[in-house]
Scaffold this active site. Structure first.
Site, PDB file in Angstrom:
ATOM      1  N   HIS A 101      -3.487  10.144  -8.204  1.00 56.32           N
ATOM      2  CA  HIS A 101      -4.429   9.430  -7.350  1.00 56.32           C
ATOM      3  C   HIS A 101      -4.819  10.337  -6.184  1.00 56.32           C
ATOM      4  CE1 HIS A 101      -0.399   8.513  -5.816  1.00 56.32           C
ATOM      5  NE2 HIS A 101      -0.933   8.283  -4.639  1.00 56.32           N
ATOM      6  N   HIS A 103      -6.197  10.321  -2.263  1.00 58.03           N
ATOM      7  CA  HIS A 103      -6.397   9.549  -1.035  1.00 58.03           C
ATOM      8  C   HIS A 103      -7.705   9.969  -0.382  1.00 58.03           C
ATOM      9  CE1 HIS A 103      -2.217   7.969  -0.496  1.00 58.03           C
ATOM     10  NE2 HIS A 103      -1.970   8.971  -1.330  1.00 58.03           N
TER      11      HIS A 103
END
Length: 138
Positions: A101, A103
């Site tokens: 992922h 940010h």
């Protein structure tokens, strides 16, 4: 492929609710539950991959295109002054959820004291030259 014990796979499949701000066929973007700034969000590929080492290169490219699109949208909506893009790989680097992922962290001038700070390491010119050669020749 979904991994049954992965919280992000459960968010992607809708088993766990989230505040989704974007979705396409390959990824979603959600608001971070523990934001470091107003608008802090995560871009998550739908296909499970542990980290940067496992992510498909085409999906990785799409993540960056999505980051650019969302950063522009967030700048317009949130009036932020800048952005950090942060992606951790491995526990030693701060990764706590082992599903790739990215940010997206909006930054605000004069209202944001949570800046990322890095401490420089001291390397001699010879050490820098050796590292450069090792990386270039591997």
């Amino acid at each position: 492929m979904k991994k049954d014990d992965c919280i992000f796979c459960k968010i992607v499949s809708g088993e766990i609710p989230s505040r989704k701000i974007y979705e396409d066929e390959d990824m979603i973007a959600i608001m971070d539950l523990n934001p470091t700034s107003k608008g802090h969000s995560l871009i998550i590929p739908k296909e499970h991959c542990r980290d940067l080492y496992e992510i498909d290169e085409e999906i990785a490219a799409k993540v960056m295109k999505t980051a650019k699109k969302l950063a522009q949208k967030m700048t317009d909506v949130l009036c932020c002054d800048g952005f950090n893009l942060l992606q951790n790989n491995g526990e030693v680097a701060g990764q706590t959820i082992f599903h790739f992922h990215l940010h997206l962290i909006p930054r605000y001038k004069d209202a944001d004291n949570n800046l990322l700070k890095f401490t420089s390491v001291k390397l001699t010119d010879q050490e820098m030259d050796n590292l450069c050669q090792q990386l270039k020749n591997s």
